[in-house]
Design a protein around this motif. Structure first.
Motif, PDB file in Angstrom:
ATOM      1  N   ALA A 259      37.453 -16.400  10.851  1.00 11.03           N
ATOM      2  CA  ALA A 259      36.168 -17.114  10.819  1.00 11.03           C
ATOM      3  C   ALA A 259      36.027 -18.193  11.891  1.00 11.03           C
ATOM      4  CB  ALA A 259      35.938 -17.704   9.425  1.00 11.03           C
ATOM      5  N   PRO A 260      37.068 -18.989  12.193  1.00 13.86           N
ATOM      6  CA  PRO A 260      36.893 -20.024  13.231  1.00 13.86           C
ATOM      7  C   PRO A 260      36.518 -19.476  14.596  1.00 13.86           C
ATOM      8  CG  PRO A 260      38.849 -20.496  11.917  1.00 13.86           C
ATOM      9  CD  PRO A 260      38.384 -19.135  11.517  1.00 13.86           C
ATOM     10  N   LEU A 261      36.754 -18.199  14.870  1.00 13.37           N
ATOM     11  CA  LEU A 261      36.405 -17.628  16.170  1.00 13.37           C
ATOM     12  C   LEU A 261      34.897 -17.645  16.407  1.00 13.37           C
ATOM     13  CD1 LEU A 261      38.886 -14.614  16.201  1.00 13.37           C
ATOM     14  CD2 LEU A 261      39.120 -16.790  17.403  1.00 13.37           C
ATOM     15  N   ALA A 262      34.123 -17.811  15.356  1.00 10.71           N
ATOM     16  CA  ALA A 262      32.672 -17.922  15.511  1.00 10.71           C
ATOM     17  C   ALA A 262      32.291 -19.197  16.250  1.00 10.71           C
ATOM     18  CB  ALA A 262      31.997 -17.886  14.138  1.00 10.71           C
ATOM     19  N   ALA A 283      39.628  -0.398  12.847  1.00  8.56           N
ATOM     20  CA  ALA A 283      38.899  -0.809  14.042  1.00  8.56           C
ATOM     21  C   ALA A 283      37.394  -0.873  13.822  1.00  8.56           C
ATOM     22  CB  ALA A 283      39.225   0.144  15.201  1.00  8.56           C
ATOM     23  N   GLU A 284      36.842   0.103  13.120  1.00  7.57           N
ATOM     24  CA  GLU A 284      35.387   0.130  12.945  1.00  7.57           C
ATOM     25  C   GLU A 284      34.900  -1.101  12.190  1.00  7.57           C
ATOM     26  OE1 GLU A 284      33.247   2.145  14.314  1.00  7.57           O
ATOM     27  OE2 GLU A 284      34.922   3.124  15.339  1.00  7.57           O
ATOM     28  N   GLU A 285      35.610  -1.483  11.137  1.00  9.94           N
ATOM     29  CA  GLU A 285      35.222  -2.685  10.386  1.00  9.94           C
ATOM     30  C   GLU A 285      35.350  -3.934  11.249  1.00  9.94           C
ATOM     31  OE1 GLU A 285      37.543  -2.908   6.845  1.00  9.94           O
ATOM     32  OE2 GLU A 285      36.082  -1.769   5.664  1.00  9.94           O
ATOM     33  N   TRP A 286      36.417  -3.988  12.045  1.00 11.43           N
ATOM     34  CA  TRP A 286      36.626  -5.178  12.869  1.00 11.43           C
ATOM     35  C   TRP A 286      35.597  -5.271  13.993  1.00 11.43           C
ATOM     36  CZ3 TRP A 286      38.492  -9.534  11.732  1.00 11.43           C
ATOM     37  CH2 TRP A 286      39.553  -9.658  10.833  1.00 11.43           C
ATOM     38  N   LEU A 287      35.152  -4.158  14.515  1.00  9.24           N
ATOM     39  CA  LEU A 287      34.123  -4.205  15.547  1.00  9.24           C
ATOM     40  C   LEU A 287      32.825  -4.793  15.001  1.00  9.24           C
ATOM     41  CD1 LEU A 287      34.835  -0.786  17.281  1.00  9.24           C
ATOM     42  CD2 LEU A 287      35.051  -3.053  18.337  1.00  9.24           C
ATOM     43  N   VAL A 288      32.518  -4.452  13.755  1.00  8.78           N
ATOM     44  CA  VAL A 288      31.335  -5.041  13.106  1.00  8.78           C
ATOM     45  C   VAL A 288      31.551  -6.528  12.871  1.00  8.78           C
ATOM     46  CG1 VAL A 288      29.924  -5.037  11.013  1.00  8.78           C
ATOM     47  CG2 VAL A 288      30.675  -2.860  12.021  1.00  8.78           C
ATOM     48  N   GLU A 289      32.759  -6.897  12.414  1.00  9.98           N
ATOM     49  CA  GLU A 289      33.058  -8.294  12.120  1.00  9.98           C
ATOM     50  C   GLU A 289      33.081  -9.141  13.389  1.00  9.98           C
ATOM     51  OE1 GLU A 289      34.086 -11.614   9.651  1.00  9.98           O
ATOM     52  OE2 GLU A 289      33.075  -9.690   9.372  1.00  9.98           O
ATOM     53  N   VAL A 290      33.628  -8.592  14.448  1.00  6.12           N
ATOM     54  CA  VAL A 290      33.670  -9.307  15.718  1.00  6.12           C
ATOM     55  C   VAL A 290      32.252  -9.639  16.192  1.00  6.12           C
ATOM     56  CG1 VAL A 290      34.062  -8.883  18.183  1.00  6.12           C
ATOM     57  CG2 VAL A 290      35.931  -8.555  16.557  1.00  6.12           C
ATOM     58  N   ARG A 292      29.666  -9.948  14.300  1.00  6.12           N
ATOM     59  CA  ARG A 292      29.136 -10.956  13.381  1.00  6.12           C
ATOM     60  C   ARG A 292      29.617 -12.354  13.747  1.00  6.12           C
ATOM     61  NH1 ARG A 292      29.936 -13.861   8.956  1.00  6.12           N
ATOM     62  NH2 ARG A 292      32.174 -13.414   8.936  1.00  6.12           N
ATOM     63  N   LEU A 293      30.834 -12.431  14.312  1.00  6.15           N
ATOM     64  CA  LEU A 293      31.407 -13.712  14.715  1.00  6.15           C
ATOM     65  C   LEU A 293      30.869 -14.200  16.060  1.00  6.15           C
ATOM     66  CD1 LEU A 293      35.138 -13.096  13.702  1.00  6.15           C
ATOM     67  CD2 LEU A 293      33.502 -14.600  12.550  1.00  6.15           C
ATOM     68  N   GLY A 294      30.006 -13.400  16.681  1.00  8.37           N
ATOM     69  CA  GLY A 294      29.370 -13.849  17.913  1.00  8.37           C
ATOM     70  C   GLY A 294      29.992 -13.317  19.182  1.00  8.37           C
ATOM     71  N   MET A 295      30.955 -12.397  19.057  1.00  8.43           N
ATOM     72  CA  MET A 295      31.552 -11.775  20.237  1.00  8.43           C
ATOM     73  C   MET A 295      30.934 -10.397  20.435  1.00  8.43           C
ATOM     74  SD  MET A 295      35.585 -12.771  19.818  1.00  8.43           S
ATOM     75  CE  MET A 295      35.647 -12.724  18.024  1.00  8.43           C
ATOM     76  N   ARG A 296      30.709 -10.028  21.666  1.00 13.63           N
ATOM     77  CA  ARG A 296      30.138  -8.705  21.926  1.00 13.63           C
ATOM     78  C   ARG A 296      31.249  -7.718  22.238  1.00 13.63           C
ATOM     79  NH1 ARG A 296      25.428  -6.691  26.173  1.00 13.63           N
ATOM     80  NH2 ARG A 296      25.974  -4.471  26.038  1.00 13.63           N
ATOM     81  N   PRO A 297      31.404  -6.676  21.441  1.00 11.18           N
ATOM     82  CA  PRO A 297      32.395  -5.648  21.776  1.00 11.18           C
ATOM     83  C   PRO A 297      31.932  -4.825  22.964  1.00 11.18           C
ATOM     84  CG  PRO A 297      31.778  -5.579  19.437  1.00 11.18           C
ATOM     85  CD  PRO A 297      30.769  -6.427  20.128  1.00 11.18           C
ATOM     86  N   LEU A 298      32.850  -4.550  23.867  1.00  9.89           N
ATOM     87  CA  LEU A 298      32.577  -3.661  24.990  1.00  9.89           C
ATOM     88  C   LEU A 298      33.379  -2.388  24.767  1.00  9.89           C
ATOM     89  CD1 LEU A 298      32.719  -6.177  27.991  1.00  9.89           C
ATOM     90  CD2 LEU A 298      30.684  -5.207  26.893  1.00  9.89           C
TER      91      LEU A 298
END
Length: 426
Positions: A259-262, A283-290, A292-298
């Motif tokens: 959570a602090p990564l947001a 991985a799929e769940e973490w890509l969604v969570e990432v 949500r935390l404000g990071m854009r997956p590439l």
């Protein structure tokens, strides 16, 4: 499943002989009683099982529910490694010492045929008076005194074995303690300037905060995430790149720690590519969570940032596990060749393919800088760059040591780091 079975089979093949060797040097060679050797065997077997359990149990009952077992198993892994290295180094002086005493013990005794030999006390002689004579040829001479040297005296071998075991134990525990302090401390903040031929003058000095291998997991806590966020935000970067291996567990288990990564802040945003451990952790769940935390997956894609092309590819493990591996053509095809390309790819070895697509700079992690010297020598057999700036087929590659740890919470010779990459126009 097949890959997991192959992995644990290899672990057993390696772990078994190593533990047998440690049992021999630490207990069998240093203990003279059956009871002592049995206790030693029980200790070694127990530690070996704890090591195997550290790999298995978190995957079965969850990363956080099992922290005690990984702590014991992984700490033993670190101590085991340095015990093994130290004892192997001591093998040469141990052999030399044993052979030296053996030569002393078997050296020829000087001829004593003509030496005076006491043959007894004459009958009726006064006390303290004795008769002496020269030994006659053919008469038995007095036996030579027993020598304490050489293999005939097991106490010598015992002394050498115990000395080596004590030295190895103190060395291994001392190095491990230092490594724990380093791994759990603040990451080192590095700064590197990298020139790019195509970088426009308007972007000279553009700053990218590179972090990788955070490895949230059973032996970390929320303060680990907060410490990393504080360090990155203090760099005042233009862009933040998270180059994979962020987690060792599911979103349900580690969402609170992530959570602090947001709170990551930069002018042009934060970007994320998968590492191999994401594919072991959902991985799929973490890509969604990432996201949500404000990071854009590439995910095998690119975007234009000012006069720069920023691209990201999936880790090679995604292809191995059937979840989508790297696709350089998709990420880099039909791009503007006049703009420099900065590629986020978790493993340095991906630079060989990146170079074929004209990538100017690849930012990676994965290696941990070896994490525990001399593991860096082993990692160098697989990856073209282990730590810092290198080059692969004309593509510059910068590899961070990573901000966390995997397995033992130990770092020796490769402290955790976060790097501020400053791009310079030429």
């Amino acid at each position: 499943m097949l890959q997991a079975l192959m992995f644990f089979s290899m672990v057993l093949v390696v772990v078994g002989p190593i533990h047998w060797y440690l049992y021999k040097r630490l207990f069998k060679d240093t203990t003279t009683t059956t009871r002592g050797r049995r206790i030693g065997a029980a200790v070694i077997i127990g530690l070996a099982l704890a090591l195997l359990a550290a790999f298995i149990v978190p995957r079965v009952i969850g990363a956080k529910a099992s922290w005690v077992i990984p702590m014991v198993g992984y700490m033993w892994l670190a101590v085991l490694f340095y015990l093994l290295v130290t004892l192997l180094v001591l093998e040469i002086p141990r052999v030399i010492a044993n052979r030296t005493w053996a030569r002393r013990a078997t050296a020829p005794v000087a001829d004593q045929a003509a030496a005076p030999v006491a043959v007894g006390v004459a009958a009726g002689a006064e006390p303290g008076q004795a008769e002496t004579a020269l030994a006659e040829p053919g008469l038995p001479s007095a036996p030579a005194p027993a020598t304490p040297d050489g293999p005939a005296d097991p106490s010598r071998r015992l002394l050498i074995a115990r000395s080596a075991a004590i030295f190895a134990g103190l060395t291994a525990t001392g190095i491990t303690a230092y490594g724990v302090k380093t791994a759990l401390g603040d990451p080192v903040l590095k700064r590197v300037q990298i020139p790019l031929a195509k970088l426009p003058r308007s972007m000279d000095g553009y700053k990218i905060a590179l972090v990788s291998d955070i490895h949230l997991g059973p032996l970390t806590g929320i303060e680990h995430s907060r410490r990393i966020v504080r360090s990155i935000n203090g760099m005042n970067a233009d862009l933040i790149a998270v180059a994979g291996d962020m987690v060792d567990g599911t979103v349900a288990e580690l969402g609170d720690e992530a959570a602090p990564l947001a709170e990551l802040r930069s002018r042009d945003g934060s970007y994320f590519v998968t590492g191999n451990h994401e594919y072991f952790s959902g991985a799929e769940e973490w890509l969604v969570e990432v996201e949500r935390l404000g990071m854009r997956p590439l995910q095998n894609e690119r975007l234009e940032i000012r006069g720069l092309t920023l691209a990201g590819v999936n880790d090679v493990s995604g292809g191995d596990l059937g979840e989508g591996g790297p696709d350089f053509g998709k990420a880099l095809g039909d791009r503007d060749p006049s703009k420099p390309v900065v590629l986020l790819a978790h493993q340095p070895i991906q630079a060989f393919e990146a170079a074929k697509h004209g990538v100017d700079l690849q930012l990676s992690g994965h290696t941990h800088g070896g994490q525990m010297v001399p593991f860096n020598l082993i990692a160098a057999l697989q990856q073209p760059v282990i730590s810092g700036l290198g080059e692969v087929d004309g593509t510059q590659v910068y590899v961070t040591n990573g901000a966390g740890f995997w397995g033992p919470p130990v770092r020796v010779g490769a402290p955790p780091d976060i790097t501020l990459v400053e791009l310079r126009a030429m």
